[in-house]
Design an enzyme around this catalytic site. Structure first.
Site, PDB file in Angstrom:
ATOM      1  CB  VAL A   1      -8.248   5.242   5.300  1.00  0.00           C
ATOM      2  CG1 VAL A   1      -9.284   6.343   5.245  1.00  0.00           C
ATOM      3  CG2 VAL A   1      -7.820   4.834   3.904  1.00  0.00           C
TER       4      VAL A   1
ATOM      5  CG  ASN B   1      -7.973   5.317  -6.382  1.00  0.00           C
ATOM      6  OD1 ASN B   1      -7.187   6.263  -6.358  1.00  0.00           O
ATOM      7  ND2 ASN B   1      -8.218   4.578  -5.338  1.00  0.00           N
TER       8      ASN B   1
ATOM      9  CB  ALA C   1       6.684   1.238 -18.411  1.00  0.00           C
ATOM     10  N   GLY C   2       6.081  -0.618 -15.889  1.00  0.00           N
ATOM     11  CA  GLY C   2       6.601  -1.595 -14.937  1.00  0.00           C
ATOM     12  C   GLY C   2       5.842  -2.905 -15.012  1.00  0.00           C
TER      13      GLY C   2
ATOM     14  CG  LEU D   1      -4.554   8.425   2.484  1.00  0.00           C
ATOM     15  CD1 LEU D   1      -3.838   7.104   2.637  1.00  0.00           C
ATOM     16  CD2 LEU D   1      -4.884   9.012   3.856  1.00  0.00           C
TER      17      LEU D   1
ATOM     18  CB  CYS E   1      -6.293   1.991  -3.768  1.00  0.00           C
ATOM     19  SG  CYS E   1      -6.373   2.503  -2.058  1.00  0.00           S
TER      20      CYS E   1
ATOM     21  CE  LYS F   1      -4.392  -1.829  13.307  1.00  0.00           C
ATOM     22  NZ  LYS F   1      -5.427  -1.786  12.275  1.00  0.00           N
TER      23      LYS F   1
ATOM     24  CE  LYS G   1     -10.282   6.196  -3.002  1.00  0.00           C
ATOM     25  NZ  LYS G   1      -8.979   6.562  -2.540  1.00  0.00           N
TER      26      LYS G   1
ATOM     27  NE  ARG H   1      -3.419  -3.991   2.030  1.00  0.00           N
ATOM     28  CZ  ARG H   1      -4.128  -3.055   2.647  1.00  0.00           C
ATOM     29  NH1 ARG H   1      -5.448  -3.171   2.720  1.00  0.00           N
ATOM     30  NH2 ARG H   1      -3.541  -2.000   3.179  1.00  0.00           N
TER      31      ARG H   1
HETATM   32  C1  UDX Z   1      -3.266   4.999  -4.713  1.00  0.00           C
HETATM   33  C2  UDX Z   1      -3.590   6.434  -5.185  1.00  0.00           C
HETATM   34  O1  UDX Z   1      -2.395   7.041  -5.704  1.00  0.00           O
HETATM   35  C3  UDX Z   1      -4.159   7.252  -4.045  1.00  0.00           C
HETATM   36  O2  UDX Z   1      -4.516   8.548  -4.513  1.00  0.00           O
HETATM   37  C4  UDX Z   1      -5.401   6.525  -3.516  1.00  0.00           C
HETATM   38  O3  UDX Z   1      -5.993   7.219  -2.483  1.00  0.00           O
HETATM   39  C5  UDX Z   1      -5.016   5.122  -3.056  1.00  0.00           C
HETATM   40  O4  UDX Z   1      -4.434   4.419  -4.150  1.00  0.00           O
HETATM   41  P1  UDX Z   1      -1.286   3.807  -3.385  1.00  0.00           P
HETATM   42  O5  UDX Z   1      -2.031   2.528  -3.601  1.00  0.00           O
HETATM   43  O6  UDX Z   1      -0.727   4.085  -2.052  1.00  0.00           O
HETATM   44  O7  UDX Z   1      -2.219   5.060  -3.749  1.00  0.00           O
HETATM   45  O8  UDX Z   1      -0.052   3.795  -4.385  1.00  0.00           O
HETATM   46  P2  UDX Z   1       0.417   4.553  -5.719  1.00  0.00           P
HETATM   47  O9  UDX Z   1       1.632   5.315  -5.430  1.00  0.00           O
HETATM   48  O10 UDX Z   1      -0.670   5.261  -6.395  1.00  0.00           O
HETATM   49  O11 UDX Z   1       0.872   3.291  -6.604  1.00  0.00           O
HETATM   50  C6  UDX Z   1      -0.018   2.230  -6.893  1.00  0.00           C
HETATM   51  C7  UDX Z   1       0.644   1.220  -7.777  1.00  0.00           C
HETATM   52  O12 UDX Z   1       0.868   1.742  -9.078  1.00  0.00           O
HETATM   53  C8  UDX Z   1       2.016   0.744  -7.305  1.00  0.00           C
HETATM   54  O13 UDX Z   1       2.123  -0.642  -7.442  1.00  0.00           O
HETATM   55  C9  UDX Z   1       2.996   1.457  -8.214  1.00  0.00           C
HETATM   56  O14 UDX Z   1       4.196   0.729  -8.388  1.00  0.00           O
HETATM   57  C10 UDX Z   1       2.197   1.518  -9.489  1.00  0.00           C
HETATM   58  N1  UDX Z   1       2.615   2.624 -10.383  1.00  0.00           N
HETATM   59  C11 UDX Z   1       2.440   3.904 -10.003  1.00  0.00           C
HETATM   60  C12 UDX Z   1       3.155   2.331 -11.625  1.00  0.00           C
HETATM   61  O15 UDX Z   1       3.301   1.162 -12.012  1.00  0.00           O
HETATM   62  N2  UDX Z   1       3.502   3.378 -12.447  1.00  0.00           N
HETATM   63  C13 UDX Z   1       3.346   4.662 -12.079  1.00  0.00           C
HETATM   64  O16 UDX Z   1       3.688   5.553 -12.896  1.00  0.00           O
HETATM   65  C14 UDX Z   1       2.800   4.946 -10.826  1.00  0.00           C
END
Ligand code: UDX
Length: 433
Positions: A11, A206, A250-251, A151, A258, A35, A202, A325
């Protein structure tokens, strides 16, 4: 504008570099000297596409230091972008945020705006402002504003420069105007709210996304039972613009820094007010169970993994990042190891981070072919493009027993029909060899 940023994680650093890209003078502060040295030499300490290029391009406007005093002194805007990790009870650990607030109060000699960028529970900005005002030199006017980030890792630079929205939480018009001026060249709508609403935007965003994923995963699990196909189902759902066609994959569950943390933090916060967020609680539970979906499927083929050769494709929580993470790999690999599996693992950028935890008992491969060679089962935890490019014949030709458990639905099930490969995924019917 002269800006300081406390914290150079995903961030803080991305925000700082993007503000420099729009002409601001930015000093990034971190406690980690290593860093700082890296960043001074133009190297990003995190993997984020486009970030290093912008660091080099805006070198003249970017400084990096451990000396917070010189950084904060004279800055018109000071961002707090330090981590708010999850505590054991699920609440957010705010000690780093408060520490920076104290340092700001101790050092500041001119009026300035303090912007809380870290994801913090509702009401934290009020506490940060009280803390600073109680400790700052008399007569100074310090205002605190909430400005959450939206982001995603892997697209953080694009998500910042072309944000879906910039939310500024402040009841103070002068503060709102300073921040609007700061963001005037960014390609995004600006929404001004009160501080608590901004903090809530926020979490609500999320947690809604996490809920959407858990909902789809529950429907996917039911699809497997009733003979439906989650890809077709979500495609059908996505035509409805009220639902939308994004974030319906799905997964084996969401991970990252986050969603897991923010769902637990909001749930904890509601509990604090003697209220239960039933939907969020369910999203958390569904996600925790989802991470074990593949292992459960695998038990059909091997009661025990003693001496079974296992291929693991993908370690990170999603593609485009080296971040581990809350990645599903982190819960599955220890279970496989405990059960005696011999694991070969591949990931294009996550291996170094993974090695810090399991260096001894895993063979790390630098290509997929070596990973699959002579294995008895393959687990796919991350949908890297290199994995998506594979063909059923690759599994068939390379593996000793071609059983593929795909936790990210990287392939169409139809590709595996008559392929002599057993293929199982999430929310779709298995194809048996
Ligand atoms: C997320 C939010 O998208 C972002 O707006 C916020 O600021 C921070 O948290 P990020 O953690 O980088 O961002 O990843 P993101 O792409 O959202 O995916 C998060 C998790 O959800 C991943 O493990 C991804 O595999 C999973 N996911 C995402 C799914 O299982 N299915 C989806 O359709 C989308």
């Amino acid at each position: 504008m002269k800006i300081a940023i406390a914290g150079t994680g995903y961030v803080g650093l991305v925000t700082g570099v993007c503000l420099a890209e729009h002409g601001h003078e930015v000093t990034c502060v971190d406690v980690d000297e290593e860093k700082i040295r890296l960043m001074e030499s133009g190297v990003s300490p995190i993997y984020e596409p486009g970030l290093e290029e912008l660091m080099v391009k805006n070198k003249a406007r970017l400084k990096y230091t451990t000396d917070y005093k010189s950084a904060y002194r004279g800055s018109q805007v000071i961002f707090i972008g330090v981590g708010t990790p999850e505590k054991k009870d699920g609440s957010a650990n705010l000690s780093y945020v408060y520490r920076v607030a104290e340092q700001i109060a101790e050092i500041i000699e001119y009026d300035c705006v303090v912007v809380v960028k870290s994801t913090v529970p509702i009401g934290t900005n009020d506490k940060v402002e009280s803390l600073i005002r109680a400790n700052v030199k008399e007569g100074l006017q310090i205002n605190v504003a909430s400005n959450p980030e939206f982001l995603s890792q892997g697209t953080a630079v694009k998500d910042t420069l072309h944000a879906s929205r910039i939310v500024i939480g402040t009841e103070n018009e002068i503060t709102a105007n300073i921040l609007k001026e700061m963001y005037k060249d960014f390609d995004a709508p600006i929404l001004i709210t009160n501080r608590r609403s901004a903090e809530m935007v926020k979490y609500a965003s999320n947690d809604f996304l996490a809920l959407k994923i858990s909902y789809v995963n529950e429907i996917a699990n039911l699809c497997e039972m009733v003979g439906a196909d989650i890809d077709d189902v979500t495609e059908g759902m996505g035509f409805d613009s009220r639902i939308g066609n994004k974030f319906l994959n799905a997964g084996i569950g969401y991970g990252g820094s986050c969603f897991p943390k923010d769902t637990k933090a909001l749930h904890w916060l509601a509990n604090f007010y003697d209220h239960e967020l039933k939907t969020i609680k369910a999203a958390i539970e569904v996600n925790e169970n989802q991470k074990f979906k593949l292992i459960k499927k695998a038990k059909k083929y091997y009661e025990s993994f003693e001496n079974i050769n296992v291929a693991v494709l993908g370690l990170t929580f999603k593609p485009g990042t080296d971040d581990l993470r809350e990645a599903p790999s982190l819960v599955n690999i220890p279970l496989l190891l405990e059960d005696g599996a011999k694991i070969k693992a591949w990931d294009p950028i996550g291996i170094n981070n993974f090695k810090k935890m399991y260096i001894d008992n895993i063979t790390y491969c630098d290509n997929i072919e070596d990973t699959l060679a002579d294995t008895d089962i393959c687990f796919i935890f991350t949908e890297w493009e290199e994995v998506r490019q594979l063909k059923p014949t690759d599994f068939k030709n390379l593996m000793r027993k071609p059983i593929v458990l795909d936790g990210r639905n990287c392939f169409k099930t139809s590709e595996f029909i008559c392929s002599n490969v057993t293929y199982e995924s999430i929310g779709r019917q298995a194809v048996y060899k």
